[in-house]
Design a protein around this motif. Sequence first.
Motif, PDB file in Angstrom:
ATOM      1  N   GLY A  44       0.857  -1.193   0.000  1.00 38.38           N
ATOM      2  CA  GLY A  44       0.000   0.000   0.000  1.00 38.38           C
ATOM      3  C   GLY A  44       0.886   1.234   0.000  1.00 38.38           C
ATOM      4  O   GLY A  44       2.002   1.211  -0.525  1.00 38.38           O
ATOM      5  N   ARG A  45       0.392   2.293   0.617  1.00 39.64           N
ATOM      6  CA  ARG A  45       1.147   3.550   0.604  1.00 39.64           C
ATOM      7  C   ARG A  45       2.548   3.397   1.180  1.00 39.64           C
ATOM      8  O   ARG A  45       3.535   3.737   0.537  1.00 39.64           O
ATOM      9  CB  ARG A  45       0.376   4.611   1.397  1.00 39.64           C
ATOM     10  CG  ARG A  45      -0.786   5.198   0.654  1.00 39.64           C
ATOM     11  CD  ARG A  45      -1.495   6.209   1.528  1.00 39.64           C
ATOM     12  NE  ARG A  45      -2.109   5.523   2.646  1.00 39.64           N
ATOM     13  CZ  ARG A  45      -3.417   5.250   2.721  1.00 39.64           C
ATOM     14  NH1 ARG A  45      -4.217   5.649   1.780  1.00 39.64           N
ATOM     15  NH2 ARG A  45      -3.901   4.622   3.763  1.00 39.64           N
ATOM     16  N   ILE A  46       2.626   2.875   2.421  1.00 42.30           N
ATOM     17  CA  ILE A  46       3.937   2.805   3.081  1.00 42.30           C
ATOM     18  C   ILE A  46       4.798   1.713   2.443  1.00 42.30           C
ATOM     19  O   ILE A  46       5.973   1.943   2.122  1.00 42.30           O
ATOM     20  CB  ILE A  46       3.774   2.582   4.607  1.00 42.30           C
ATOM     21  CG1 ILE A  46       3.036   3.790   5.214  1.00 42.30           C
ATOM     22  CG2 ILE A  46       5.129   2.392   5.283  1.00 42.30           C
ATOM     23  CD1 ILE A  46       2.628   3.627   6.663  1.00 42.30           C
ATOM     24  N   GLY A  47       4.192   0.542   2.196  1.00 36.23           N
ATOM     25  CA  GLY A  47       4.936  -0.555   1.574  1.00 36.23           C
ATOM     26  C   GLY A  47       5.556  -0.117   0.253  1.00 36.23           C
ATOM     27  O   GLY A  47       6.704  -0.444  -0.059  1.00 36.23           O
TER      28      GLY A  47
ATOM     29  N   TYR B  57       4.105  -9.160  -1.434  1.00 29.86           N
ATOM     30  CA  TYR B  57       2.859  -9.925  -1.414  1.00 29.86           C
ATOM     31  C   TYR B  57       1.740  -8.965  -1.023  1.00 29.86           C
ATOM     32  O   TYR B  57       1.803  -8.319   0.036  1.00 29.86           O
ATOM     33  CB  TYR B  57       2.938 -11.077  -0.402  1.00 29.86           C
ATOM     34  CG  TYR B  57       1.569 -11.676  -0.151  1.00 29.86           C
ATOM     35  CD1 TYR B  57       0.919 -12.392  -1.150  1.00 29.86           C
ATOM     36  CD2 TYR B  57       0.915 -11.482   1.063  1.00 29.86           C
ATOM     37  CE1 TYR B  57      -0.347 -12.910  -0.946  1.00 29.86           C
ATOM     38  CE2 TYR B  57      -0.354 -12.000   1.277  1.00 29.86           C
ATOM     39  CZ  TYR B  57      -0.981 -12.711   0.260  1.00 29.86           C
ATOM     40  OH  TYR B  57      -2.242 -13.205   0.457  1.00 29.86           O
ATOM     41  N   ASP B  58       0.778  -8.825  -1.904  1.00 29.69           N
ATOM     42  CA  ASP B  58      -0.400  -8.006  -1.624  1.00 29.69           C
ATOM     43  C   ASP B  58      -1.493  -8.440  -2.588  1.00 29.69           C
ATOM     44  O   ASP B  58      -1.452  -8.100  -3.773  1.00 29.69           O
ATOM     45  CB  ASP B  58      -0.079  -6.508  -1.799  1.00 29.69           C
ATOM     46  CG  ASP B  58      -1.217  -5.614  -1.313  1.00 29.69           C
ATOM     47  OD1 ASP B  58      -2.390  -6.030  -1.426  1.00 29.69           O
ATOM     48  OD2 ASP B  58      -0.936  -4.501  -0.829  1.00 29.69           O
ATOM     49  N   PRO B  59      -2.440  -9.253  -2.131  1.00 29.92           N
ATOM     50  CA  PRO B  59      -3.427  -9.797  -3.075  1.00 29.92           C
ATOM     51  C   PRO B  59      -4.373  -8.752  -3.636  1.00 29.92           C
ATOM     52  O   PRO B  59      -5.123  -9.025  -4.567  1.00 29.92           O
ATOM     53  CB  PRO B  59      -4.194 -10.819  -2.222  1.00 29.92           C
ATOM     54  CG  PRO B  59      -3.969 -10.414  -0.807  1.00 29.92           C
ATOM     55  CD  PRO B  59      -2.658  -9.715  -0.751  1.00 29.92           C
TER      56      PRO B  59
ATOM     57  N   HIS C 286       3.599  -4.198   6.141  1.00 23.93           N
ATOM     58  CA  HIS C 286       2.945  -2.882   5.985  1.00 23.93           C
ATOM     59  C   HIS C 286       1.470  -3.057   5.667  1.00 23.93           C
ATOM     60  O   HIS C 286       0.925  -2.383   4.792  1.00 23.93           O
ATOM     61  CB  HIS C 286       3.670  -2.079   4.903  1.00 23.93           C
ATOM     62  CG  HIS C 286       5.099  -1.847   5.242  1.00 23.93           C
ATOM     63  ND1 HIS C 286       5.502  -0.960   6.208  1.00 23.93           N
ATOM     64  CD2 HIS C 286       6.219  -2.459   4.805  1.00 23.93           C
ATOM     65  CE1 HIS C 286       6.810  -1.013   6.334  1.00 23.93           C
ATOM     66  NE2 HIS C 286       7.270  -1.920   5.499  1.00 23.93           N
ATOM     67  N   VAL C 287       0.832  -3.979   6.379  1.00 21.29           N
ATOM     68  CA  VAL C 287      -0.599  -4.220   6.177  1.00 21.29           C
ATOM     69  C   VAL C 287      -1.382  -3.602   7.337  1.00 21.29           C
ATOM     70  O   VAL C 287      -0.817  -3.349   8.401  1.00 21.29           O
ATOM     71  CB  VAL C 287      -0.908  -5.739   6.116  1.00 21.29           C
ATOM     72  CG1 VAL C 287      -0.326  -6.361   4.868  1.00 21.29           C
ATOM     73  CG2 VAL C 287      -0.395  -6.461   7.352  1.00 21.29           C
ATOM     74  N   PRO C 288      -2.663  -3.363   7.150  1.00 17.05           N
ATOM     75  CA  PRO C 288      -3.454  -2.904   8.302  1.00 17.05           C
ATOM     76  C   PRO C 288      -3.650  -4.072   9.253  1.00 17.05           C
ATOM     77  O   PRO C 288      -3.523  -5.233   8.838  1.00 17.05           O
ATOM     78  CB  PRO C 288      -4.779  -2.499   7.673  1.00 17.05           C
ATOM     79  CG  PRO C 288      -4.871  -3.274   6.404  1.00 17.05           C
ATOM     80  CD  PRO C 288      -3.467  -3.490   5.930  1.00 17.05           C
TER      81      PRO C 288
HETATM   82  P1  NAD Z   1      -2.541   1.200   3.049  1.00 18.21           P
HETATM   83  O1  NAD Z   1      -3.968   0.943   3.251  1.00 18.21           O
HETATM   84  O2  NAD Z   1      -2.105   2.223   2.068  1.00 18.21           O
HETATM   85  O3  NAD Z   1      -1.811  -0.172   2.628  1.00 18.21           O
HETATM   86  C1  NAD Z   1      -2.104  -1.397   3.210  1.00 18.21           C
HETATM   87  C2  NAD Z   1      -1.882  -2.455   2.128  1.00 18.21           C
HETATM   88  O4  NAD Z   1      -2.035  -3.738   2.720  1.00 18.21           O
HETATM   89  C3  NAD Z   1      -2.889  -2.380   0.987  1.00 18.21           C
HETATM   90  O5  NAD Z   1      -2.227  -2.293  -0.269  1.00 18.21           O
HETATM   91  C4  NAD Z   1      -3.670  -3.681   1.098  1.00 18.21           C
HETATM   92  O6  NAD Z   1      -4.025  -4.181  -0.174  1.00 18.21           O
HETATM   93  C5  NAD Z   1      -2.664  -4.578   1.778  1.00 18.21           C
HETATM   94  N1  NAD Z   1      -3.264  -5.701   2.466  1.00 18.21           N
HETATM   95  C6  NAD Z   1      -4.413  -5.748   3.191  1.00 18.21           C
HETATM   96  N2  NAD Z   1      -4.583  -6.983   3.680  1.00 18.21           N
HETATM   97  C7  NAD Z   1      -3.529  -7.728   3.265  1.00 18.21           C
HETATM   98  C8  NAD Z   1      -3.139  -9.072   3.450  1.00 18.21           C
HETATM   99  N3  NAD Z   1      -3.865  -9.905   4.160  1.00 18.21           N
HETATM  100  N4  NAD Z   1      -2.000  -9.472   2.875  1.00 18.21           N
HETATM  101  C9  NAD Z   1      -1.229  -8.649   2.142  1.00 18.21           C
HETATM  102  N5  NAD Z   1      -1.548  -7.373   1.923  1.00 18.21           N
HETATM  103  C10 NAD Z   1      -2.680  -6.911   2.475  1.00 18.21           C
HETATM  104  O7  NAD Z   1      -1.924   1.505   4.497  1.00 18.21           O
HETATM  105  P2  NAD Z   1      -0.572   2.292   4.853  1.00 18.21           P
HETATM  106  O8  NAD Z   1      -0.884   3.731   5.027  1.00 18.21           O
HETATM  107  O9  NAD Z   1       0.508   1.888   3.926  1.00 18.21           O
HETATM  108  O10 NAD Z   1      -0.294   1.695   6.314  1.00 18.21           O
HETATM  109  C11 NAD Z   1       0.278   0.411   6.480  1.00 18.21           C
HETATM  110  C12 NAD Z   1       0.362   0.067   7.951  1.00 18.21           C
HETATM  111  O11 NAD Z   1       1.200   1.005   8.615  1.00 18.21           O
HETATM  112  C13 NAD Z   1      -0.974   0.105   8.695  1.00 18.21           C
HETATM  113  O12 NAD Z   1      -1.015  -0.972   9.605  1.00 18.21           O
HETATM  114  C14 NAD Z   1      -0.916   1.416   9.463  1.00 18.21           C
HETATM  115  O13 NAD Z   1      -1.721   1.373  10.615  1.00 18.21           O
HETATM  116  C15 NAD Z   1       0.565   1.458   9.802  1.00 18.21           C
HETATM  117  N6  NAD Z   1       1.099   2.789  10.142  1.00 18.21           N
HETATM  118  C16 NAD Z   1       2.011   2.855  11.153  1.00 18.21           C
HETATM  119  C17 NAD Z   1       2.570   4.069  11.504  1.00 18.21           C
HETATM  120  C18 NAD Z   1       3.572   4.155  12.606  1.00 18.21           C
HETATM  121  O14 NAD Z   1       3.609   5.192  13.282  1.00 18.21           O
HETATM  122  N7  NAD Z   1       4.396   3.157  12.816  1.00 18.21           N
HETATM  123  C19 NAD Z   1       2.197   5.248  10.813  1.00 18.21           C
HETATM  124  C20 NAD Z   1       1.271   5.138   9.752  1.00 18.21           C
HETATM  125  C21 NAD Z   1       0.735   3.903   9.445  1.00 18.21           C
END
Ligand code: NAD
Length: 528
Positions: free
Chosen positions: A148-151, A168-170, A200-202
């Motif tokens: 996703g965004r962070i990944g 891996y991201d289905p 980097h998944v939720p």
């Molecule tokens: P995002 O929604 O942009 O990306 C998440 C990705 O995970 C999506 O592309 C989604 O398709 C994928 N995904 C969902 N379920 C999945 C699974 N079972 N297997 C594989 N991929 C799967 O979210 P983001 O903004 O990139 O945030 C990612 C994570 O980072 C979240 O858990 C968020 O809470 C966390 N985060 C942490 C901090 C911190 O301070 N450490 C800051 C921001 C976000």
Amino acid sequence: MKVLVASNIASEAIEKMRNAGIEVDVKTGISERELESIIEHYDALIVRSTPKVTRRVIERGRRLRIIGRAGVGVDNIDVETATQKGIIVVNAPGGNTVSTAELTLGLLLSVARKIPQADRSVKEGKWERRKFVGIELRGKTIGVIGLGRIGYEVAKRAKAFDMNVIAYDPYISEHKAKEIGVRLVSFDELIRSSDIITVHVPKTKETENLIGEREFEMMRDGVIILNCARGGIIDENALIRALKNGKVSAVGLDVYVNEPPDPNSELFRFDNVVTTPHIGASTREAQTNVGLLIAEDIINLHLGYPVRNAVNLPSMSPEDYEFLMPYLKLAEKMGKIAAAKLEGGFRRVKITYRGKLAERDTSYLSRALLKGLLEYILGQNINLVSSIPIAKERGIEVEESKIEKTDSYESLLEVNVESEGRSIYMAGTSFGRDDYRIIKIDRYRVDFVPEGHYIISLHEDKPGVIGRVGTLFGKNNINIAGMIVGRYGDKPGGIQLMLLLVDDPPTEEVLEEMQKLDGIIDAVYITL
Ligand code: NAD
């Protein structure tokens, strides 16, 4: 537009809105009660985690069109009530993306080169150069779970370190991964073939303990594990066991099952576990970005553009947003044309996305099309949030299809709207952010940018018809700025389509007179 800022946000965000001609009142620290009493004067509201935006606040906000949450979680906003009222709720999910991605890379470098341990050693007066032998990142395989965004940002940065990046991201498209040279693989392949695994998944039911005993067993010996997402995605007990038996050589953690974690946890006894206290988003830039993202969406709405980060609408990546922007305008204008031509009674809307467009997330486009269509009946009460539920309520069938092949255009948006006994087909494309065109209406080839005052008419293809139209408009002092005659077939005669771009809207009388002209079959006026 008048905005109420009810929580502290970056001053740059306030300035940006003011520069866009928006009136901004800053009343930070107000209570829910106070909010209820003043909300009726505002079109937009910005809050952080307080004050609460309750049903009462929303119901009293008769002018409210958008609620912005300068942060991610929207639990303090009654999103359901907002959605029912067609109010867009936006948050700022991407504001801390880069900060968190950078921290992930920071943790990776820290464990790969044992930086915190070496720092401690030097400060203790030691000089242990042999002890701190690390590894290079170059050539190593990093497996990103969740692109996703962070990944995505982590993957991009890992490429800069000459790493081999797999993910891996289905739920992500192949195209998105390919853009940055990332190979999408299965979950098991990622687990088996990565030197470094970063999540980097939720945190959901599906991702809780995503990495546990089974996965650690499958991993390469000496694997590095990183978690800057959420505690509990990696089973902490299984991680401790894998650290003990040497499977995992090092760990970087920003998040924990319990926060703050138990300081006596075994996890903190390992020298090769580098930890930070959930500081992924803690940068000056991330805090400013969050405010700016909300401000930008409020400005988008003010200018009539779709918003980017609505929580009661599907979210859109910046790349999709850029690519889709002209198509959003095109879809809405096509909806308007269909409405003007068919005048209501809509039964079915068929939308076909062809070519490059078919590879994108097009869910916004159907919303925009329905908005344009339903505006004709419902006026300004319809927006991108409410267009789909309202279309359903009105029994309009919406059918979407995607075809990656196109004949002539890189991308094509095709629309067919059916009403009681009538229908209209349109096709359009775009050649850039501000260049979008309709290229076909029914069987007639045209090529025009749908902006301005148009008269769309059908006429008999015989001498004198076009001249009579010109005379009528001239007599009424309406300048014809452009004319397109879309002829079907290569022989004169038959029924043909005429598009007139006029500088001023014609009066009802002029339009009626045009409809009565010899050779004119039908004429509708529309502002696009
Ligand atoms: P995002 O929604 O942009 O990306 C998440 C990705 O995970 C999506 O592309 C989604 O398709 C994928 N995904 C969902 N379920 C999945 C699974 N079972 N297997 C594989 N991929 C799967 O979210 P983001 O903004 O990139 O945030 C990612 C994570 O980072 C979240 O858990 C968020 O809470 C966390 N985060 C942490 C901090 C911190 O301070 N450490 C800051 C921001 C976000």
